[in-house]
Scaffold this motif. Structure first.
Motif, mmCIF file in Angstrom:
data_model
loop_
_atom_site.group_PDB
_atom_site.id
_atom_site.type_symbol
_atom_site.label_atom_id
_atom_site.label_comp_id
_atom_site.label_asym_id
_atom_site.label_seq_id
_atom_site.Cartn_x
_atom_site.Cartn_y
_atom_site.Cartn_z
ATOM 1 N N ASN A 93 70.415 46.141 -67.269
ATOM 2 C CA ASN A 93 70.031 46.508 -68.640
ATOM 3 C C ASN A 93 70.458 45.515 -69.725
ATOM 4 O OD1 ASN A 93 68.954 49.026 -67.725
ATOM 5 N ND2 ASN A 93 71.044 49.803 -67.566
ATOM 6 N N ARG A 94 71.717 45.174 -69.723
ATOM 7 C CA ARG A 94 72.242 44.419 -70.862
ATOM 8 C C ARG A 94 71.858 42.944 -70.811
ATOM 9 N NH1 ARG A 94 72.807 47.510 -74.775
ATOM 10 N NH2 ARG A 94 74.396 46.231 -75.754
ATOM 11 N N LYS B 38 68.349 42.498 -71.897
ATOM 12 C CA LYS B 38 68.212 42.860 -73.312
ATOM 13 C C LYS B 38 68.690 41.717 -74.210
ATOM 14 C CE LYS B 38 69.599 46.348 -76.745
ATOM 15 N NZ LYS B 38 68.367 46.865 -77.335
ATOM 16 N N PHE B 39 69.872 41.198 -73.908
ATOM 17 C CA PHE B 39 70.397 40.089 -74.726
ATOM 18 C C PHE B 39 69.544 38.823 -74.574
ATOM 19 C CE2 PHE B 39 74.416 42.528 -75.025
ATOM 20 C CZ PHE B 39 74.771 42.275 -76.342
ATOM 21 N N GLY C 60 66.470 38.529 -73.601
ATOM 22 C CA GLY C 60 65.154 38.763 -74.198
ATOM 23 C C GLY C 60 65.205 38.602 -75.713
ATOM 24 N N TYR C 61 66.277 39.093 -76.296
ATOM 25 C CA TYR C 61 66.439 38.972 -77.740
ATOM 26 C C TYR C 61 66.521 37.500 -78.172
ATOM 27 C CZ TYR C 61 68.639 39.040 -82.322
ATOM 28 O OH TYR C 61 68.928 38.809 -83.649
ATOM 29 N N GLU D 20 61.441 45.942 -83.255
ATOM 30 C CA GLU D 20 60.437 45.639 -82.234
ATOM 31 C C GLU D 20 59.209 44.926 -82.762
ATOM 32 O OE1 GLU D 20 59.764 49.513 -80.561
ATOM 33 O OE2 GLU D 20 61.904 49.748 -80.168
ATOM 34 N N PHE E 194 69.459 42.441 -83.803
ATOM 35 C CA PHE E 194 69.608 42.883 -82.415
ATOM 36 C C PHE E 194 69.690 44.403 -82.341
ATOM 37 C CE2 PHE E 194 72.287 43.866 -78.664
ATOM 38 C CZ PHE E 194 71.512 43.282 -77.675
ATOM 39 N N ALA E 195 70.329 44.998 -83.335
ATOM 40 C CA ALA E 195 70.558 46.452 -83.352
ATOM 41 C C ALA E 195 70.876 46.890 -84.768
ATOM 42 C CB ALA E 195 71.724 46.794 -82.426
#
Lengths: 255, 255
Positions: free
Chosen positions: A156-157, A160-161, A163-164, B64, B73-74
């Motif tokens: 998951n992480r 996610k990172f 991809g960001y 997104e 990022f968040a």
């Protein structure tokens, strides 16, 4: 006016003192890469002999000394003249302006710093894959928890990172090679260091995750092809990755 | 000259847009406390009805959306005019200058930010006591690891962080009430929020740890006695601490 707002530029030959533990890259490495890339003059204080005022006691003087008005919580910290600066991202924010490792406009400066803070969050999560319970315990004493945490990290992480940051590279209107504007910033140097660390720690999972992230692969290659970085990596100043450090290679965590 | 370096001060009536998840305090609360204390005009976008452009979809648009040049990022992130700023400590650094929640001199600005970054590290460790393995799992699915991590937190990390901040308060030559200079800064507001959170999550361990830290207790009391903060805490805008949030009360972790 620029001169007044950036008085630091008037002292290009300042000698910086970097305080970080010897024997590991750790978080100190993000600062070292910035100093080396900018060809700044600096002393890695822990590597200076104790009898010349260096070594770990020199760090402890600032961490534990009772007369330090603004003590850092932990290494790395940087001494620039009379100023003592702690927290990796804070040090890089400071150096970014002085060493031209970040754009000059206020919004881009903050954006570069924001990316560095997200890299810092990523680094905590990478570290905690092998130490999910406590830094005071050996890896061997927290292996089942490490295995579960690493599994979640890889599934998951990590994507996610990565991809960001791939999206950030893609959306840099200046076209790169880095994440902000047309020139490399300290955040790009840190990002490349993280990719190198991931390749060491998670050779299989990072190969898979980077397969679909060509911009991150290109950034990594670009940074480590820069002459100043190549010179540094080939020098004795660059320590190897190791299992005493943030990025650790345990085959059972790289699934 | 100050005017040129701080052009932001020319727009005191700016309307800030705060983007954070509804229903929890979370990291958004550190930003809310700063905005409320400074009596800034702001909209908590997630609380605006969806049909008026608010709600969670408004957050997702920035997280997104494919046209966001510099995506966060968040949450939390802040919109100030055309500028979009992510990372809690980065937002506070930005607001600190605009809302006079940090000293103006460059060295003290960095020092305030350094403290905020150390608070951010502390908050990660507090959060991870109940989620040491993965945020994608329930607490109930990581209880044994949580118990071990919390035990280490209470024994080692809690006293280390609180001891550090108590020293910082003690060494503030201006005599307080906060950690930097003679006035409260955003870092003091965040520190008080962390103390309140610790009292909720770890009533027994935090009572014990704060017993020997009178300056932190006084800071907490000072912040929550400030009229603007009292007004905020008494309002509907202030959510209660809860076990869906960063600070969670599980009796078995508070040993």
């Amino acid at each position: 006016m620029t001169l007044f707002c950036n008085t630091a530029r008037a002292i290009p030959t300042m000698l910086y003192e970097l305080y970080y533990w010897p024997d590991i890259q750790g978080r100190g490495e993000f600062v070292r890469l910035a100093l080396e890339y900018a060809d700044a003059k600096y002393v890695d204080v822990a590597l200076v002999p104790e009898k010349k005022g260096g070594g770990v006691p020199a760090l402890e003087k600032f961490l534990e000394g009772e007369n330090v008005e603004r003590p850092p919580f932990a290494p790395p910290f940087l001494k620039a003249g009379h100023q003592l600066i702690g927290q990796t991202a804070n040090i890089l924010f400071f150096l970014g302006g002085r060493l031209e490792l970040a754009p000059r406009d206020a919004a881009s400066k903050l954006w570069t710093h924001q990316l560095q803070l997200t890299i810092a969050d990523f680094v905590v999560e990478i570290h905690d894959t092998h130490h999910p319970i406590s830094n005071a315990l050996y890896y061997e004493d927290q292996k089942p928890a490490a295995k579960r945490r690493a599994k979640d990290f890889v599934a998951n992480r990590l994507p996610k990172f990565l991809g960001y940051f791939e999206r950030v590279l893609e959306r840099n209107r200046a076209g790169g090679p880095g994440m902000v504007g047309p020139r490399l910033t300290y955040a790009d140097l840190s990002m490349a260091q993280v990719i190198a660390g991931l390749r060491y720690a998670f050779p299989s999972a990072s190969r898979e995750a980077l397969r679909t992230r060509p911009r991150l692969r290109a950034l990594d290659e670009h940074v480590f092809s820069e002459p100043k970085i190549k010179r540094y990596v080939a020098s004795k100043r660059r320590l190897a990755f190791s299992n005493e450090d943030i990025f650790r290679r345990y085959r059972e965590l790289d699934d």
